[in-house]
Design an enzyme around this catalytic site. Sequence first.
Site, PDB file in Angstrom:
ATOM      1  N   ASP A 129       9.463   5.631  -0.871  1.00 33.98           N
ATOM      2  CA  ASP A 129       8.286   6.034  -2.054  1.00 33.98           C
ATOM      3  C   ASP A 129       7.409   6.842  -1.227  1.00 33.98           C
ATOM      4  O   ASP A 129       6.515   5.948  -0.589  1.00 33.98           O
ATOM      5  CB  ASP A 129       7.916   4.992  -2.707  1.00 33.98           C
ATOM      6  CG  ASP A 129       6.900   5.342  -3.794  1.00 33.98           C
ATOM      7  OD1 ASP A 129       6.418   6.421  -3.828  1.00 33.98           O
ATOM      8  OD2 ASP A 129       6.735   4.527  -4.933  1.00 33.98           O
TER       9      ASP A 129
ATOM     10  N   ARG B  90      14.800   2.946  -6.844  1.00 32.34           N
ATOM     11  CA  ARG B  90      13.843   3.642  -7.748  1.00 32.34           C
ATOM     12  C   ARG B  90      14.041   5.037  -7.522  1.00 32.34           C
ATOM     13  O   ARG B  90      14.410   5.446  -6.307  1.00 32.34           O
ATOM     14  CB  ARG B  90      12.246   3.259  -7.629  1.00 32.34           C
ATOM     15  CG  ARG B  90      11.314   3.655  -8.306  1.00 32.34           C
ATOM     16  CD  ARG B  90       9.917   3.388  -8.384  1.00 32.34           C
ATOM     17  NE  ARG B  90       9.416   3.176  -6.897  1.00 32.34           N
ATOM     18  CZ  ARG B  90       9.235   2.060  -6.321  1.00 32.34           C
ATOM     19  NH1 ARG B  90       9.648   0.955  -6.431  1.00 32.34           N
ATOM     20  NH2 ARG B  90       8.667   2.196  -5.130  1.00 32.34           N
TER      21      ARG B  90
HETATM   22  N1  GLY Z   1       3.689   5.371  -5.114  1.00 31.48           N
HETATM   23  C1  GLY Z   1       3.009   4.776  -6.173  1.00 31.48           C
HETATM   24  C2  GLY Z   1       3.825   4.875  -7.220  1.00 31.48           C
HETATM   25  O1  GLY Z   1       4.968   5.226  -7.522  1.00 31.48           O
HETATM   26  O2  GLY Z   1       3.116   4.663  -8.367  1.00 31.48           O
HETATM   27 MN    MN Z   2       5.459   6.459  -5.961  1.00 33.61          MN
END
Ligand code: GLY
Ligand code: MN
Length: 452
Positions: free
Chosen positions: A273, A419
């Site tokens: 991420d 994710r």
């Molecule tokens: N990287 C923080 C979020 O995805 O909210």
């Molecule tokens: Mn994020």
Amino acid sequence: MVRPSRSTEARPARALTIAREEFARRRRQLMKSMGRDAIAIVPSAPVHLRNNDVEHAYRQDSNFHYLTGFREPESVAVLVPGRPQGEFLMFVRDRDPARETWDGRRAGPAGACRDFGADDAFPIGDIDEILPGLLENRAKVFYTVGVHREFDQRVVGWVNGLRALAKHGRHAPYEMVALEHVLHEMRLFKSRGEIELMREAARIAARAHVRAMRRCRPGMHEYEIQAEIEYEFRRARAEPSYLPIVGGGANGCILHYRENESVLRSGELLLIDAGCEYECYASDITRTFPINGKFSKPQRALYELVVAANLAAIAAVKPGNHWNAPHEVAVQVLTAGLVELGLLKGKVPALIKSQAYRRFYMHKTGHWLGMDVHDVGDYKIGATWRALEPGMVLTIEPGLYIPPGTRGVPPQFRNIGIRVEDDVLVTRDGHEVLTDGVPKDAAEIEALMAAA
Ligand code: GLY
Ligand code: MN
Ligand code: MN
């Protein structure tokens, strides 16, 4: 014809930035909403010490930047609608050759007027002398309380100082208004110039994720992949918009994983991420891929379920749909898929009602995105979710998290955190995915990794 070298590919054809006229337009719009009996005071962000006399990298306050484009600390912008001698005033650090030798160049008051459009500008050291006079005879002060605590005290001090002079015929403002109430609504709707910057931030981050997929090998450490990501950011004049999350295997199940220190193991997934900030505008991307380049069957089944939720939620991003519609769609797809795979038992509507999916999907499907990665703007108007409108930008980020040792789950589905996050602009007829420069289709990811 000369082929462009690889190093120039990373850069936009011209430097992208917000035009000076747009900053002026924002100030005009804010002053119009404030009314002529008001004044706005907007301070720059304070400098934060890292330790001793060493500072954290300076990041300007988003509201201050939105209205001025000015990058220096120890500055204050003041808007005084209708003031005949000038409506936009700035207080900035004075020029100082000795200090500039140590800490870098300063615009000074003359530069604030010349390059940033201030009608008048003063050394910051003169603010206590000048500001009370500007507050006088204004009824309302637009100011954000509680963000820059030390500055709050100074604003209160100026207003109270004037109040104490009431018997000398001085008129102090009697109302404090939350500046963010107006300003954050403006920031929620992105202009063409802002969208261009957000597209660029998304392009850079997408390139970084592709690089991570290409470079990833079993036996590397998470921080080595973080370095690949940050390399791609910095060479494009961007920087991380938050600490990158690089989590292999079980670490991918920690939502805000920060250590980035483990060894990457063949047979596990890697969740990254990571987004960047370009000219103060953020991107926010998550991708998950197999460390050895090939999804196992159970990994692929869960992965494709998350991608299906991501795609269905993105399809729900369009004007007229309310803020929560993409989340509701994601929950529907994930719950149905979990039942099909045998991870949840029961009827889908009942499982949604009881929020049974939260065992594996415990966060919301997105947030506003803009100058701040979790950007400003209301999600509800009164008690109801607000409608999506063109110019809004949001993330879509469904996931599934099944740490090792999760009970009641077939073993082959454990030790998997997934994710898939994209940045999506609401357009007149639907949406534009800003982050489609990095693949999310399982076969496409495998092909990309195989070719590396
Ligand atoms: N990287 C923080 C979020 O995805 O909210
Ligand atoms: Mn994020
Ligand atoms: Mn996000």
